[in-house]
Design an enzyme around this catalytic site. Structure first.
Site, PDB file in Angstrom:
ATOM      1  N   ARG A 198      -8.645   3.796   5.570  1.00 39.24           N
ATOM      2  CA  ARG A 198      -7.258   3.654   6.413  1.00 39.24           C
ATOM      3  C   ARG A 198      -7.848   3.981   7.889  1.00 39.24           C
ATOM      4  O   ARG A 198      -7.164   4.321   8.817  1.00 39.24           O
ATOM      5  CB  ARG A 198      -6.665   5.065   6.390  1.00 39.24           C
ATOM      6  CG  ARG A 198      -7.433   6.543   6.404  1.00 39.24           C
ATOM      7  CD  ARG A 198      -6.677   7.687   6.593  1.00 39.24           C
ATOM      8  NE  ARG A 198      -7.274   8.835   6.844  1.00 39.24           N
ATOM      9  CZ  ARG A 198      -7.106   9.945   7.011  1.00 39.24           C
ATOM     10  NH1 ARG A 198      -5.557  10.046   7.243  1.00 39.24           N
ATOM     11  NH2 ARG A 198      -7.873  10.898   7.260  1.00 39.24           N
TER      12      ARG A 198
ATOM     13  N   LYS B  94      -6.750   4.588  13.364  1.00 38.57           N
ATOM     14  CA  LYS B  94      -7.031   5.434  12.086  1.00 38.57           C
ATOM     15  C   LYS B  94      -5.442   5.525  11.717  1.00 38.57           C
ATOM     16  O   LYS B  94      -4.588   6.223  12.354  1.00 38.57           O
ATOM     17  CB  LYS B  94      -7.650   6.711  12.483  1.00 38.57           C
ATOM     18  CG  LYS B  94      -8.113   7.636  11.224  1.00 38.57           C
ATOM     19  CD  LYS B  94      -9.104   8.501  11.781  1.00 38.57           C
ATOM     20  CE  LYS B  94      -9.312   9.409  10.528  1.00 38.57           C
ATOM     21  NZ  LYS B  94      -9.986  10.741  11.028  1.00 38.57           N
TER      22      LYS B  94
ATOM     23  N   GLY C 250      -3.639   4.479   2.900  1.00 38.49           N
ATOM     24  CA  GLY C 250      -4.150   3.806   4.300  1.00 38.49           C
ATOM     25  C   GLY C 250      -3.482   4.619   5.431  1.00 38.49           C
ATOM     26  O   GLY C 250      -3.634   4.207   6.633  1.00 38.49           O
TER      27      GLY C 250
ATOM     28  N   ARG D 194      -9.213   5.836  17.982  1.00 39.93           N
ATOM     29  CA  ARG D 194     -10.388   6.511  18.053  1.00 39.93           C
ATOM     30  C   ARG D 194     -11.403   5.567  18.748  1.00 39.93           C
ATOM     31  O   ARG D 194     -11.457   4.265  18.470  1.00 39.93           O
ATOM     32  CB  ARG D 194     -11.006   6.717  16.657  1.00 39.93           C
ATOM     33  CG  ARG D 194     -12.234   7.553  16.846  1.00 39.93           C
ATOM     34  CD  ARG D 194     -12.670   8.313  15.435  1.00 39.93           C
ATOM     35  NE  ARG D 194     -12.808   7.435  14.202  1.00 39.93           N
ATOM     36  CZ  ARG D 194     -13.111   7.902  12.984  1.00 39.93           C
ATOM     37  NH1 ARG D 194     -12.913   9.257  12.806  1.00 39.93           N
ATOM     38  NH2 ARG D 194     -13.102   7.042  12.119  1.00 39.93           N
TER      39      ARG D 194
ATOM     40  N   ARG E 170     -22.623   4.566  10.402  1.00 37.67           N
ATOM     41  CA  ARG E 170     -23.058   6.159   9.647  1.00 37.67           C
ATOM     42  C   ARG E 170     -24.284   5.909   8.947  1.00 37.67           C
ATOM     43  O   ARG E 170     -24.686   4.597   8.431  1.00 37.67           O
ATOM     44  CB  ARG E 170     -21.904   6.055   8.591  1.00 37.67           C
ATOM     45  CG  ARG E 170     -20.500   6.199   9.419  1.00 37.67           C
ATOM     46  CD  ARG E 170     -19.187   5.386   8.357  1.00 37.67           C
ATOM     47  NE  ARG E 170     -18.192   5.336   9.219  1.00 37.67           N
ATOM     48  CZ  ARG E 170     -16.951   6.108   9.350  1.00 37.67           C
ATOM     49  NH1 ARG E 170     -17.162   7.370   8.648  1.00 37.67           N
ATOM     50  NH2 ARG E 170     -15.878   5.870   9.855  1.00 37.67           N
TER      51      ARG E 170
ATOM     52  N   ASP F 263     -21.318   9.585   4.787  1.00 42.23           N
ATOM     53  CA  ASP F 263     -20.457   8.873   5.591  1.00 42.23           C
ATOM     54  C   ASP F 263     -19.921   9.525   6.623  1.00 42.23           C
ATOM     55  O   ASP F 263     -19.038   8.478   7.542  1.00 42.23           O
ATOM     56  CB  ASP F 263     -19.400   8.412   4.524  1.00 42.23           C
ATOM     57  CG  ASP F 263     -18.789   9.310   3.937  1.00 42.23           C
ATOM     58  OD1 ASP F 263     -19.419  10.138   3.100  1.00 42.23           O
ATOM     59  OD2 ASP F 263     -17.485   9.632   4.009  1.00 42.23           O
ATOM     60  N   ASN F 264     -20.091  10.638   6.815  1.00 41.88           N
ATOM     61  CA  ASN F 264     -19.473  11.219   8.201  1.00 41.88           C
ATOM     62  C   ASN F 264     -20.446  11.523   8.980  1.00 41.88           C
ATOM     63  O   ASN F 264     -20.297  12.684  10.011  1.00 41.88           O
ATOM     64  CB  ASN F 264     -18.621  12.553   7.901  1.00 41.88           C
ATOM     65  CG  ASN F 264     -17.449  12.025   6.883  1.00 41.88           C
ATOM     66  OD1 ASN F 264     -16.811  11.121   6.952  1.00 41.88           O
ATOM     67  ND2 ASN F 264     -16.910  13.320   5.972  1.00 41.88           N
TER      68      ASN F 264
ATOM     69  N   ASP G  31     -15.482  12.434  12.435  1.00 39.56           N
ATOM     70  CA  ASP G  31     -14.622  12.940  11.296  1.00 39.56           C
ATOM     71  C   ASP G  31     -14.235  14.378  11.492  1.00 39.56           C
ATOM     72  O   ASP G  31     -14.751  15.205  10.760  1.00 39.56           O
ATOM     73  CB  ASP G  31     -15.319  12.449  10.017  1.00 39.56           C
ATOM     74  CG  ASP G  31     -14.126  12.380   8.920  1.00 39.56           C
ATOM     75  OD1 ASP G  31     -13.438  13.197   8.629  1.00 39.56           O
ATOM     76  OD2 ASP G  31     -14.577  11.505   8.146  1.00 39.56           O
TER      77      ASP G  31
HETATM   78  P1  AMP Z   1     -12.984  11.433   4.705  1.00 38.67           P
HETATM   79  O1  AMP Z   1     -12.928  12.519   3.723  1.00 38.67           O
HETATM   80  O2  AMP Z   1     -11.901  11.606   5.840  1.00 38.67           O
HETATM   81  O3  AMP Z   1     -14.361  11.189   5.231  1.00 38.67           O
HETATM   82  O4  AMP Z   1     -12.753   9.874   3.991  1.00 38.67           O
HETATM   83  C1  AMP Z   1     -13.693   9.694   2.781  1.00 38.67           C
HETATM   84  C2  AMP Z   1     -12.803   8.115   2.494  1.00 38.67           C
HETATM   85  O5  AMP Z   1     -11.565   8.320   1.971  1.00 38.67           O
HETATM   86  C3  AMP Z   1     -12.998   7.139   3.614  1.00 38.67           C
HETATM   87  O6  AMP Z   1     -13.353   5.876   2.939  1.00 38.67           O
HETATM   88  C4  AMP Z   1     -11.527   7.116   3.920  1.00 38.67           C
HETATM   89  O7  AMP Z   1     -11.451   5.916   4.429  1.00 38.67           O
HETATM   90  C5  AMP Z   1     -10.914   7.451   2.638  1.00 38.67           C
HETATM   91  N1  AMP Z   1      -9.316   7.646   2.976  1.00 38.67           N
HETATM   92  C6  AMP Z   1      -9.065   8.825   3.443  1.00 38.67           C
HETATM   93  N2  AMP Z   1      -7.742   8.912   3.336  1.00 38.67           N
HETATM   94  C7  AMP Z   1      -7.302   8.026   2.894  1.00 38.67           C
HETATM   95  C8  AMP Z   1      -5.863   7.200   2.804  1.00 38.67           C
HETATM   96  N3  AMP Z   1      -4.765   7.985   3.093  1.00 38.67           N
HETATM   97  N4  AMP Z   1      -5.818   6.043   2.473  1.00 38.67           N
HETATM   98  C9  AMP Z   1      -6.823   5.387   1.863  1.00 38.67           C
HETATM   99  N5  AMP Z   1      -8.094   5.746   2.149  1.00 38.67           N
HETATM  100  C10 AMP Z   1      -8.230   7.138   2.526  1.00 38.67           C
HETATM  101 MG    MG Z   2     -14.804  10.033   6.855  1.00 32.51          MG
END
Ligand code: AMP
Ligand code: MG
Length: 508
Positions: A93, A113, A126, A176, A183, A252-253, A262
């Protein structure tokens, strides 16, 4: 899509878009119904060389409806260990518009974002909701003002559309800004492709952006790894020293730039308890406050594994070299933490007992469940009072401004903190630099305001109801965290008694 505002200062040079294709996928931001800018960061716009007057007239860019000139929108691929489990991810997203070349030098990713689905969205929509995007804005900008390396936030725009979460919410997009979005998980992804050329291209890109001095070394991969280890040791120490709990330290963060990235479930400590966990999904307390250095070390081991094919040498010899660098993390972290702890206590120079003195205060704070921020702020006030003592009678002491601390009880008056105090006073008395230097140093590092959970919640509730005034007031106060001002008096106190335990949710 049309290009807008060629004079607004956009100056893109998109080096990530020139990397091998498997590392990203082209992505177009979704067109939304009614873009409207709710937050614009003038301070950051100046640093980026962007014209605020022109750009605040075109909210379309910051909701994804128009592209700035030179943009090459893409979603980055990455993988990551989430709560210890390996997953292939990617920007689900987030869409990178490009890399802005700032007037003072420096290259900054500009990323939307919440701008719609990409190849990596999996089941997600997304999109992002207003509350979490405002939360990221205010906490990341507060971190910046606290001197903690972080991604920034240039804008928050409403989309005029509804996103479905547990309830329907107002959709929003956050812009952002980061020195890069690479990462640990980006390297894990590249390693997983099994193509050494792609992995090497990513390494060369990362070095060009973050460690250009290392490019010509005989072993740039190992030197780069060491630089990342050093940055993470410094970063996590900074978190610990302001009471920050990241909450979702998946690989990844973790950015190789050493910036905090993040802002989902993160929050700041009120009462000092090293076991504090805020995130609703962190049932095991994996990412508790006190676990953060250990987790950073674990994440860096994942980076080390990813870089192995690029380290010159054979078999065990390569592993030994990499292990040795990885093994420096704990002592680097402790060194950073102690240096920061000394500064918080106003200690100039080094004495062998300093680590114990700092640890002793933390232990007393834990016993007393003392408020983390107020304890160090109160200690700063004590140092200032001590520095002011020798003044001639009748002179106004250099005390808190505007009757600031009048309503705040001194946490050092009784109990474990009072018992600790004489050791600190003795240590300060031995300092040749004198009490004024100690007090001035403490004032520069001990914030009086942080984004208090109850204040952030209050501001977000009002903003979601259409009233941005409390959010803007809090944001303004957080831009000056070290000074006691009349404006920040109401924002210094800990939570009201009825606030209860605080729980955060991953902001999706
Ligand atoms: P995060 O927990 O924020 O680090 O996100 C983990 C993964 O989930 C990342 O690949 C994000 O891009 C994906 N993600 C989080 N929220 C959404 C969303 N609403 N739609 C699609 N992908 C998402
Ligand atoms: Mg993340």
């Amino acid at each position: 899509m049309p290009e807008t505002n060629p004079d607004a200062g956009w100056r893109f040079d998109n080096s990530y878009a020139r990397l091998p294709e498997p590392l990203f996928a082209a992505a177009a931001p979704a067109t939304v119904r009614a873009p409207r800018l709710v937050i614009w960061n003038r301070h950051l716009a100046v640093d980026l060389g962007l014209d605020s007057d022109l750009l605040t007239e075109s909210p379309a860019i910051f909701a994804g409806n128009e592209l700035p000139p030179g943009a090459e929108p893409l979603a980055q691929a990455y993988a990551g260990h989430q709560f210890g489990h390996f997953t292939t991810l990617g920007d689900g997203r987030a869409i990178l518009l490009g890399e802005q070349l700032a007037p003072a030098g420096g290259r900054f990713d500009v990323q939307l974002k919440g701008a719609g689905r990409t190849r990596y969205s999996r089941g997600g929509d997304g999109r992002a909701a207003l509350g979490p995007m405002l939360r990221e804005h205010i906490i990341s900008e507060a971190m910046h003002a606290l001197g903690v390396p972080t991604t920034r936030s240039l804008a928050v725009a409403l989309t005029g559309e509804v996103v479905m979460r547990t309830t329907p919410l107002a959709g929003a997009v956050l812009t952002r800004v980061a020195t890069s979005h690479i990462r640990v998980g980006t390297f894990q992804y590249a390693r997983g492709l099994g193509d050494e050329g792609v992995l090497r291209a990513l390494l060369e890109h990362a070095i060009a952006r973050h460690d250009p001095d290392l490019a010509d070394l005989a072993d740039p991969a190992l030197a780069f790894f060491e630089a990342v280890v050093a940055r993470q040791a410094a970063l996590v120490a900074r978190w610990m020293l302001v009471g920050f709990v990241h909450g979702v330290m998946n690989t990844d963060n973790m950015a190789i730039s050493g910036e905090t990235i993040d802002y989902g479930p993160c929050a700041f400590l009120d009462a000092y308890d090293p076991a504090t966990v805020f995130s609703s999904i962190d049932q095991q307390g994996r990412y508790a406050y006190a676990n953060q250095p250990g987790i950073a070390h674990w994440n860096l081991a994942r980076l080390a594994e990813s870089l192995l094919p690029l380290v010159p040498g054979e078999g065990e010899a390569v592993l030994d070299k990499v292990r040795e660098v990885l093994g420096t993390f704990p002592e680097r972290f402790e060194r950073e933490l102690l240096a920061g702890g000394r500064a918080k206590l106003g200690l100039v120079g080094e004495e062998p007992g300093d680590a114990e003195l700092f640890a002793g205060l933390l232990a007393a704070m834990r016993t007393a469940r003392a408020d983390f921020t107020r304890t160090f702020a109160a200690l700063t006030t004590l140092a200032e009072a001590a520095a002011a003592k020798p003044r001639a009678s009748g002179e106004k002491p250099a005390g808190p401004a505007d009757g600031a601390s009048a309503d705040e009880a001194d946490p050092f008056a009784t109990g474990p903190l009072a018992e600790w105090l004489p050791a600190w006073r003795e240590r300060l008395a031995r300092q040749p630099a004198g009490p004024a230097a100690a007090a001035a140093g403490m004032r520069r590092v001990n914030p009086v305001v942080i984004p208090r959970n109850h204040r952030v919640e209050e501001a977000l509730d009002a903003a979601e109801g259409g009233d941005l005034a409390p959010f803007e007031r809090l944001l303004a106060v957080l831009r000056q965290p070290f000074e006691e001002t009349a404006a920040n008096v109401p924002y210094r106190a800990g939570p009201p008694a009825d606030f209860g335990p605080y729980t955060t949710f991953c902001g999706t």
